[in-house]
Scaffold this active site. Sequence first.
Site, PDB file in Angstrom:
ATOM      1  N   ALA A  16       0.831  -1.219   0.000  1.00 30.72           N
ATOM      2  CA  ALA A  16       0.000   0.000   0.000  1.00 30.72           C
ATOM      3  C   ALA A  16       0.861   1.263   0.000  1.00 30.72           C
ATOM      4  CB  ALA A  16      -0.923  -0.017   1.223  1.00 30.72           C
ATOM      5  N   GLY A  17       2.166   1.115  -0.277  1.00 32.05           N
ATOM      6  CA  GLY A  17       3.052   2.278  -0.318  1.00 32.05           C
ATOM      7  C   GLY A  17       3.415   2.815   1.054  1.00 32.05           C
ATOM      8  N   LEU A  18       3.358   1.943   2.076  1.00 31.61           N
ATOM      9  CA  LEU A  18       3.601   2.384   3.454  1.00 31.61           C
ATOM     10  C   LEU A  18       4.931   1.882   4.013  1.00 31.61           C
ATOM     11  CD1 LEU A  18      -0.012   1.832   4.857  1.00 31.61           C
ATOM     12  CD2 LEU A  18       1.001   3.980   4.082  1.00 31.61           C
ATOM     13  N   GLY A  19       5.814   1.414   3.117  1.00 27.78           N
ATOM     14  CA  GLY A  19       7.163   1.036   3.545  1.00 27.78           C
ATOM     15  C   GLY A  19       7.249  -0.241   4.349  1.00 27.78           C
ATOM     16  N   SER A  20       6.342  -1.203   4.077  1.00 29.12           N
ATOM     17  CA  SER A  20       6.335  -2.433   4.876  1.00 29.12           C
ATOM     18  C   SER A  20       7.619  -3.237   4.684  1.00 29.12           C
ATOM     19  CB  SER A  20       5.104  -3.292   4.552  1.00 29.12           C
ATOM     20  OG  SER A  20       5.112  -3.701   3.202  1.00 29.12           O
ATOM     21  N   ASP A  56      12.524   4.981   2.499  1.00 29.93           N
ATOM     22  CA  ASP A  56      11.701   4.156   3.402  1.00 29.93           C
ATOM     23  C   ASP A  56      12.512   3.606   4.566  1.00 29.93           C
ATOM     24  OD1 ASP A  56       9.764   4.678   1.543  1.00 29.93           O
ATOM     25  OD2 ASP A  56       9.207   2.597   1.182  1.00 29.93           O
TER      26      ASP A  56
END
Length: 455
Positions: free
Chosen positions: A158-162, A219
């Site tokens: 989701a583009g959240l740097g997981s 990230d």
Amino acid sequence: MERKSSSPMAPTFMVSAPGKVIVFGEHAAVYDKPAIAAAISLRSYLLVTTLSKSQRTVKLNFRDIGLDHTWKIDTLPWEVFQQPTKKKFYYSLVDSLDPELLEAIKPHAEAISKDLPEKQRKIHIRSATAFLYLFLSLSSPESPGFIYTLRSTIPIGAGLGSSASVCVCLSAALLLQIRTLAGPHPDQPPEEAETQIERINRWAFVGELCTHGDPSGIDNTVSASGKAVVYQRNGANAPTVTPLTKFPKLPLLLIDTQHARSTATQVDKVRGLRTNHEQLTESILNGIGQLTASALQLITSPGFDSQDGISRTLDHLGTLIRINHGFLVSLGVSHPRLERIRELVDYTDIGWTKLTGAGGGGCAITLFKPDVLEETVQELERDLTAEGFRIYETVLGADGVGVLWPAVFRTEGEGSEEIDQEKFENAPGAKGIEELVGVGVQENREGWKFWTRYI
């Protein structure tokens, strides 16, 4: 007489690292304008269990993506990694991958998850490659056996740097295991903390190189150091990433559209617009750059990180968030689902909303106005959930990489609670993980200690 079985060589411990959102400057950052990214309180958690000397295996258990594989330590390609010309030390400033080392890992990474669909298997192979590259670089053939169990509260893809959060966890855990990190502790000298954060960050970047091929480095930097950073490309030169150590913790609503998006597609869309309407597109990109610079000036102004300073300037910050979203809509990178989120949030008047990341789906963020009523937020969350959105109440400007050593919580008057393998693996979903081990929205769970950059 029966031989007594050997006991583990070190206590079970845990490391944790946050995800991130882009607060200002997406897409304009591609064209050398500044962008601001901040850590959020959704996190990855890595539990490290040391096995007895007789158990010569290393197990990788990424529960949330279904990856569970065990390698025999003695069969891994140590001879390639231990060559004098190849050997990297924990303090090495590695900024690229060695093709020979990657090739040596390949058969060991590709031996996993053969019964799974190709798309899922590729994700597993990338994760295993990052892990093996780091493990073989930072461990030794004499290393005892370990189990690395990972759980995460960060939405994947989701583009959240997981993935960067996972790499920061792996990097920190491996460096702790070879005793090259001290602390974190309250009296830690600033320069020592800085060196250690950078060491974790550098090796996490190596993991990101294995996972993504050509990561920006933003990230892993946000995840390692927490708070926020300014990222800026410099043409053909290496980009600069500057920590914003005064960035305050702010309550944030993160809303996942649940609509898959492609960063490359959205970047190509803006590139095409710039080719066909250069002057107009350039003025929008410059506008995004200017508002990011304005936000940076605000964030670094004296007293901004005080409660008083935030209250005075929150409206200014929120206005910049709203304008940034408008610019991104003009570039054509929004999506009907993102606009529906903004419509619902604007109707309640609880804060300022923008898409975060590449757009075309993915997530939106809402910065809360002061004194928002809890019942208003709950009503909004019910409306959003009813329309198929996923809601996360988070903290913006969260802590960076942290450690819980040993993996025990001491509860007042009730003794202590050990976080064992079974409890951790069986914690139900993000909520269960938070309740068991979470830093999360609490951001102050007793026992956790965080490396922090000097302000």
